[in-house]
Scaffold this motif. Structure first.
Motif, short mmCIF file in Angstrom:
data_model
loop_
_atom_site.label_atom_id
_atom_site.label_comp_id
_atom_site.label_asym_id
_atom_site.label_seq_id
_atom_site.Cartn_x
_atom_site.Cartn_y
_atom_site.Cartn_z
N VAL A 40 -0.34 10.42 -1.72
CA VAL A 40 -1.69 8.66 -1.77
C VAL A 40 -3.33 9.31 -1.94
CG1 VAL A 40 -2.28 7.03 -0.30
CG2 VAL A 40 -0.13 7.63 -0.16
N SER A 41 -4.00 11.07 -1.28
CA SER A 41 -5.28 10.79 -1.44
C SER A 41 -4.66 12.01 -2.62
CB SER A 41 -5.77 11.18 -0.26
OG SER A 41 -4.95 12.16 0.81
N GLN A 48 -5.63 2.62 -3.52
CA GLN A 48 -7.26 2.20 -3.47
C GLN A 48 -7.88 3.93 -2.90
OE1 GLN A 48 -4.08 2.37 -2.08
NE2 GLN A 48 -4.08 2.75 0.79
N LYS A 49 -7.11 4.93 -3.99
CA LYS A 49 -7.69 6.13 -4.26
C LYS A 49 -8.07 6.66 -5.35
CE LYS A 49 -6.17 6.65 0.57
NZ LYS A 49 -6.97 6.42 2.28
N TRP A 86 6.33 5.29 0.66
CA TRP A 86 7.19 5.62 2.00
C TRP A 86 8.18 5.13 2.50
CZ3 TRP A 86 3.42 6.36 6.52
CH2 TRP A 86 2.37 7.55 6.42
N CYS A 89 3.55 16.06 2.48
CA CYS A 89 2.40 15.66 2.18
C CYS A 89 1.28 16.56 1.39
CB CYS A 89 1.22 15.32 3.81
SG CYS A 89 0.29 13.64 3.81
N SER A 131 1.03 -0.97 -0.23
CA SER A 131 0.11 -0.29 -0.19
C SER A 131 0.74 0.77 -0.16
CB SER A 131 -0.98 0.38 1.26
OG SER A 131 -0.15 0.12 2.30
N GLY A 132 0.15 2.37 0.43
CA GLY A 132 1.21 3.69 0.31
C GLY A 132 2.62 3.43 1.05
N THR A 133 1.83 2.65 2.36
CA THR A 133 3.03 2.89 3.44
C THR A 133 4.40 1.81 3.03
OG1 THR A 133 1.44 2.26 4.95
CG2 THR A 133 3.46 2.10 5.65
N ASP A 149 4.07 12.97 -0.71
CA ASP A 149 3.49 11.77 -0.23
C ASP A 149 1.78 12.45 -1.28
OD1 ASP A 149 0.33 10.54 0.79
OD2 ASP A 149 1.49 10.38 2.81
N THR A 186 -4.97 13.17 4.42
CA THR A 186 -6.61 12.79 4.51
C THR A 186 -6.83 12.47 5.92
OG1 THR A 186 -4.94 11.30 3.45
CG2 THR A 186 -7.49 10.46 3.50
N PHE A 212 -1.58 11.17 8.97
CA PHE A 212 -0.55 10.78 7.61
C PHE A 212 0.55 11.08 7.94
CE2 PHE A 212 -4.79 9.60 6.98
CZ PHE A 212 -4.83 7.88 7.03
N ASN A 258 -1.70 15.71 -0.06
CA ASN A 258 -3.43 15.58 1.03
C ASN A 258 -3.55 15.21 1.93
OD1 ASN A 258 -6.23 17.08 -0.33
ND2 ASN A 258 -6.45 14.77 0.41
N1 PLP Z 1 -0.62 8.89 3.37
C1 PLP Z 1 -1.87 9.47 2.47
C2 PLP Z 1 -1.92 11.23 2.82
C3 PLP Z 1 -2.73 8.28 3.44
O1 PLP Z 1 -4.28 9.25 2.99
C4 PLP Z 1 -2.34 7.11 3.91
C5 PLP Z 1 -3.52 6.46 3.73
O2 PLP Z 1 -5.04 6.86 3.87
C6 PLP Z 1 -1.60 6.66 3.71
C7 PLP Z 1 0.07 7.71 3.54
C8 PLP Z 1 -1.08 4.83 4.03
O3 PLP Z 1 -1.16 4.48 2.70
P1 PLP Z 1 -1.56 3.24 2.97
O4 PLP Z 1 -2.93 3.24 3.71
O5 PLP Z 1 -2.82 3.11 1.04
O6 PLP Z 1 -0.75 2.15 2.84
#
Ligand code: PLP
Length: 388
Positions: free
Chosen positions: A172-173, A195-196, A68, A139, A63-65, A170, A143, A90, A141
């Motif tokens: 991700v969103s 997933q976004k 990172w 970051c 996932s996004g993590t 970042d 979230t 986040f 956005n």
């Molecule tokens: N960064 C942001 C801004 C996020 O919104 C999220 C998850 O919602 C993450 C990182 C972490 O991503 P993930 O849950 O896909 O690992």
């Protein structure tokens, strides 16, 4: 419960039927001569999404993590210093990961409700005469608070003092829903997930790295293996992966990229911005509530974080929305737990879908005893959207 679940968390988002159908395929040999066509469709198709001609999109089974972590361990030597602002859960988690991986963190504490403070980034970079900051993290956005930051301005701050650090963002969103420009903004690593805005199930870490990031990764000595950029780029060059990729998720990604191209990326951004403005009208003009974002410059186009008045527990609103109306809303995280709920409006959605979430939020708030006018949020959003 009868009827569909209204999934209005800010990711994972609603997966369009077209994508669900595209991923409903039998497994194939990922070392077959046919496989590279799928790899290339995904990697080439991601380039316009990142707005890059020279960067390398990378797809990790994470996932996004995971992205990172990949960004940090590929591009930094052990113990290297990073600069990051914390203004939500986040950005907090990313800074926390930096520490846990042994990097030194220069933290810019920022109000939850504001975005990345460009003046403070500039001041930190200006005073870094020894150039000890190796990466600037932003970051785009947040979230957790529904706040957007100005990445171009952070790049401007770096350039104004000729700071050579890498810029890691970042998104991700933000990616595929809020404008992101890898090349124009000089971003070295962009981090996102499936997933976004990409409208897929969770499971792919979607990232993009600049040539500078790739070159840097060749010289750094931080330990990594599964997330090694070099291994991935080398295997991808032939259309393959260093380990077994998810064929079904890649079929889904290919379909998502086709859908985004059909709608047109700029139209996708406009749709998100227009839907977000309607959601904000519901909150502020209709319900007379406050956003977590403290000023218009920070408003996010993918998530609206709604503050509930003192004495009301936002957890009760979220629970009522879910158990009574089959509506999933986002919770307040850590510092803002219980103080806000979040309406995600990212991915494949339109006015009527969002009106469902606004109506459901309104009913849940009324049910827990909040003093709002029934129908006021729905009416305010409609009024906004019905403007010629
Ligand atoms: N960064 C942001 C801004 C996020 O919104 C999220 C998850 O919602 C993450 C990182 C972490 O991503 P993930 O849950 O896909 O690992």
């Amino acid at each position: 419960m009868a009827g569909r679940n209204f999934l209005f968390v800010p990711g994972p988002t609603n997966v369009p039927d077209r994508i669900l159908r595209a991923m409903s395929v039998a497994s194939e040999d990922h070392r077959s001569p046919d496989f590279p066509a799928l790899t290339r469709a995904c990697l080439d198709g991601l380039k316009p999404i990142f707005k890059t001609a020279t960067g390398h999109p990378i797809i990790f089974p994470s996932s996004g993590t995971g992205c990172w972590e990949a960004a940090l361990t590929n591009c930094l030597d052990p113990g290297a210093k990073v600069l990051i602002a914390r203004f939500g859960q986040f950005s907090h988690l990313w800074a926390d990961m930096c520490r846990r991986l042994g990097f030194e963190v220069e933290l810019i504490e920022t109000l939850w409700g504001e975005g990345a403070p460009v003046d403070k980034y500039l001041a930190a970079l200006e005073s870094d005469r020894s150039r000890s900051i190796k990466a600037v993290l932003v970051c785009q956005n947040e979230t957790a608070t529904g706040v957007r930051s100005d990445v171009a301005a952070i790049r401007g701050a770096m350039d104004s003092v000729k700071h050579p650090a890498l810029l890691m963002v970042d998104a991700v969103s933000a990616l595929a829903s809020i404008d992101f420009r890898m090349d124009e903004w000089g971003v070295d690593v962009c981090i996102s997930g499936s997933q976004k805005g990409l409208m897929l199930p969770a499971g792919l870490g979607i990232t993009c790295i600049s040539r500078k990031a790739l070159e840097t990764a060749k010289r750094t000595s931080s330990r990594r293996c599964y997330f090694d950029f070099g291994d991935m780029i080398q295997a991808n060059a032939g259309g393959y992966f260093p380990y077994t990729p998810s064929l079904q998720m890649m079929c889904a990604l290919r379909e998502s990229l086709t859908m985004l191209a059909e709608e047109g990326l700029e139209n996708v951004f406009r749709r998100h911005s227009y839907l977000a403005a309607g959601a904000r009208a519901a909150v502020m003009q209709g319900w007379k509530l406050k956003l977590c974002a403290v000023a218009p410059q920070w408003y996010s186009d993918t998530v609206t974080a709604v503050m509930v008045p003192a004495g009301v527990d936002a957890v009760a609103v979220i629970a009522r929305a879910y158990t009574r109306y089959n509506l999933s809303l986002g919770a307040g995280l850590s510092k803002v737990a219980g103080k806000l709920f979040r309406i995600g409006h990212v991915g494949d959605l339109n006015e009527l879908m969002l009106l469902g979430a606004i109506a459901g939020s309104e009913m849940a708030m009324l049910d827990v005893g909040m003093n709002i006018e029934p129908g006021s949020g729905v009416a305010a959003a409609q009024t906004y959207w019905r403007k010629p």
